[in-house]
Motif scaffolding. Structure first.
Motif, PDB file in Angstrom:
ATOM      1  N   HIS A  17       0.726  -1.420   0.161  1.00 33.87           N
ATOM      2  CA  HIS A  17      -0.181  -0.083   0.453  1.00 33.87           C
ATOM      3  C   HIS A  17       0.799   1.659  -0.305  1.00 33.87           C
ATOM      4  CE1 HIS A  17      -3.110   2.545   0.740  1.00 33.87           C
ATOM      5  NE2 HIS A  17      -3.085   3.096   1.915  1.00 33.87           N
ATOM      6  N   ILE A  18       1.416   1.143   0.517  1.00 29.92           N
ATOM      7  CA  ILE A  18       2.592   2.262   0.438  1.00 29.92           C
ATOM      8  C   ILE A  18       3.505   2.536  -0.592  1.00 29.92           C
ATOM      9  CG2 ILE A  18       4.744   2.790   2.058  1.00 29.92           C
ATOM     10  CD1 ILE A  18       4.310   1.913   4.277  1.00 29.92           C
ATOM     11  N   PHE A  19       3.855   1.560  -1.289  1.00 30.06           N
ATOM     12  CA  PHE A  19       4.905   1.750  -2.520  1.00 30.06           C
ATOM     13  C   PHE A  19       3.421   1.674  -3.313  1.00 30.06           C
ATOM     14  CE2 PHE A  19       8.485  -1.403  -2.778  1.00 30.06           C
ATOM     15  CZ  PHE A  19       9.327  -0.817  -2.056  1.00 30.06           C
ATOM     16  N   GLU A  20       1.988   2.442  -3.509  1.00 29.40           N
ATOM     17  CA  GLU A  20       1.595   3.000  -3.612  1.00 29.40           C
ATOM     18  C   GLU A  20       1.457   3.918  -3.421  1.00 29.40           C
ATOM     19  OE1 GLU A  20      -2.535   0.841  -3.890  1.00 29.40           O
ATOM     20  OE2 GLU A  20      -1.366  -1.044  -4.140  1.00 29.40           O
ATOM     21  N   LEU A  21       0.809   4.397  -2.810  1.00 25.74           N
ATOM     22  CA  LEU A  21       1.182   6.082  -2.137  1.00 25.74           C
ATOM     23  C   LEU A  21       2.155   6.304  -3.117  1.00 25.74           C
ATOM     24  CD1 LEU A  21      -0.600   5.258   1.084  1.00 25.74           C
ATOM     25  CD2 LEU A  21      -1.504   6.154  -0.974  1.00 25.74           C
ATOM     26  N   LEU A  22       3.484   5.852  -2.532  1.00 24.45           N
ATOM     27  CA  LEU A  22       4.593   6.509  -3.379  1.00 24.45           C
ATOM     28  C   LEU A  22       5.108   7.382  -4.899  1.00 24.45           C
ATOM     29  CD1 LEU A  22       7.512   4.438  -0.781  1.00 24.45           C
ATOM     30  CD2 LEU A  22       7.202   7.078  -0.576  1.00 24.45           C
ATOM     31  N   ASP A  23       3.584   5.982  -5.331  1.00 28.86           N
ATOM     32  CA  ASP A  23       3.622   6.230  -6.777  1.00 28.86           C
ATOM     33  C   ASP A  23       2.636   6.802  -7.603  1.00 28.86           C
ATOM     34  OD1 ASP A  23       5.113   4.602  -7.351  1.00 28.86           O
ATOM     35  OD2 ASP A  23       4.116   2.589  -7.220  1.00 28.86           O
ATOM     36  N   GLY A  24       2.419   8.078  -5.845  1.00 25.24           N
ATOM     37  CA  GLY A  24       1.698   9.463  -6.394  1.00 25.24           C
ATOM     38  C   GLY A  24       2.007  10.367  -7.054  1.00 25.24           C
ATOM     39  N   ASP A  25       1.453  11.278  -7.706  1.00 28.06           N
ATOM     40  CA  ASP A  25       1.790  12.063  -8.630  1.00 28.06           C
ATOM     41  C   ASP A  25       2.291  13.317  -7.865  1.00 28.06           C
ATOM     42  OD1 ASP A  25       1.260  10.964 -10.963  1.00 28.06           O
ATOM     43  OD2 ASP A  25      -0.623  11.972 -11.005  1.00 28.06           O
ATOM     44  N   ASP A  26       1.561  13.834  -6.805  1.00 25.22           N
ATOM     45  CA  ASP A  26       2.376  14.277  -5.055  1.00 25.22           C
ATOM     46  C   ASP A  26       3.660  14.385  -4.852  1.00 25.22           C
ATOM     47  OD1 ASP A  26       0.940  12.725  -4.099  1.00 25.22           O
ATOM     48  OD2 ASP A  26       0.349  13.739  -2.685  1.00 25.22           O
ATOM     49  N   VAL A  27       4.170  12.659  -5.066  1.00 24.11           N
ATOM     50  CA  VAL A  27       4.984  12.646  -4.309  1.00 24.11           C
ATOM     51  C   VAL A  27       6.520  13.146  -4.639  1.00 24.11           C
ATOM     52  CG1 VAL A  27       6.276  10.766  -3.360  1.00 24.11           C
ATOM     53  CG2 VAL A  27       4.254  10.286  -2.668  1.00 24.11           C
ATOM     54  N   PRO A  28       7.493  13.849  -4.616  1.00 27.00           N
ATOM     55  CA  PRO A  28       8.737  13.924  -5.611  1.00 27.00           C
ATOM     56  C   PRO A  28       9.601  12.700  -5.591  1.00 27.00           C
ATOM     57  CG  PRO A  28       8.765  15.507  -3.005  1.00 27.00           C
ATOM     58  CD  PRO A  28       6.997  14.074  -3.044  1.00 27.00           C
TER      59      PRO A  28
END
Length: 193
Positions: A17-28
Motif C-alpha cells: 500500500h505504501i508503494f502504491e502511495l509513493l507512486d502518487g503524482d504528489d510524491v517527489p
C-alpha cells in the motif's frame, strides 16, 4: 543488557500500500526512490544518503555501497566510512529498480541545467534543491508527514532494513547470504536480530 524489544515492521500488505502511495503524482521522485530502495536494498539510512552516481552501474544493474553520509551538530553533514568493512558491498538489482534510479538521474540533470551556477555538484543521489547532500533527518521527517497524511501506520526508516531481511529469510534465503546482503560483519548479528 535486558530484553531486546522486537522491531516493529510493516506487513507485506502495508508496504504494498505504501508503494502504491509513493507512486502518487504528489510524491517527489527523490523520496519515492529513497523509500523503495530502502526496502529493496536493506541499506542503512546513512548508506542510502551516501550513495553517489559513480556507485551505480546501470550497464550491469549493480549498486556499490562505499561510504555513508552522517550528521553531527559540530561537523554538519559529512561523508564517512561504512559501519564495518563488510558494509562495503556490491549488489545486483532488477531492471525496475535501475529504471527508478534513471528517472531520478534525469530529474537531477534537468535541475542542474535549470539552476546553472547555483547548483553545487556532489554526485549524491539524495540531495537538497541545489545539489548539496540531503540532511540525515529529512527522510524521517518527510516519511512521518507522509504516513500521517495518508493515514498509514508509521514505522521508522530502520524498520525497512528489518523488513528487507525478514522478506529474504521468509523467501528461504540462507541467513549467511542475508548477512552478506545487509553488510553485517558477523552472521550472528543477522540471526540475533
Amino acid at each position: 543488557k535486558g530484553e531486546v524489544k522486537e522491531k516493529d515492521i510493516y506487513t507485506i500488505e502495508e508496504i504494498s500500500h505504501i508503494f502504491e502511495l509513493l507512486d502518487g503524482d504528489d510524491v517527489p521522485i527523490k523520496f519515492r526512490v529513497f523509500f523503495k530502495l530502502a526496502v529493496y536494498s536493506g541499506y542503512r539510512r546513512g548508506e542510502l544518503l551516501g550513495l553517489e552516481w559513480k556507485d551505480v552501474d546501470f550497464e550491469n544493474n549493480i549498486i556499490n555501497v562505499r561510504r555513508t553520509s552522517n550528521y553531527t551538530a559540530d561537523k554538519g553533514i559529512y561523508t564517512d566510512t561504512t559501519k564495518t568493512k563488510k558494509s562495503q558491498r556490491s549488489q545486483k538489482y532488477p531492471q525496475h529498480v535501475m529504471d527508478m534510479l534513471k528517472e531520478l538521474k534525469l530529474e537531477q540533470n534537468a535541475e542542474r541545467t535549470r539552476l546553472a551556477d547555483k547548483w553545487i555538484e556532489t554526485d549524491r543521489l539524495f540531495i537538497k534543491w541545489d545539489g548539496r547532500p540531503m540532511h540525515n533527518n529529512t527522510p524521517y521527517f518527510w516519511f512521518t508527514e507522509f504516513c500521517e497524511k495518508n493515514n498509514v501506520r508509521f514505522c521508522d526508516i530502520h524498520s525497512l532494513r528489518h523488513l528487507h531481511a525478514s522478506l529474504l529469510i521468509n523467501a528461504g534465503v540462507d541467513v549467511v547470504a542475508v548477512s552478506g546482503d545487509l553488510g553485517h560483519s558477523q552472521v550472528s548479528t543477522t540471526s540475533n536480530i
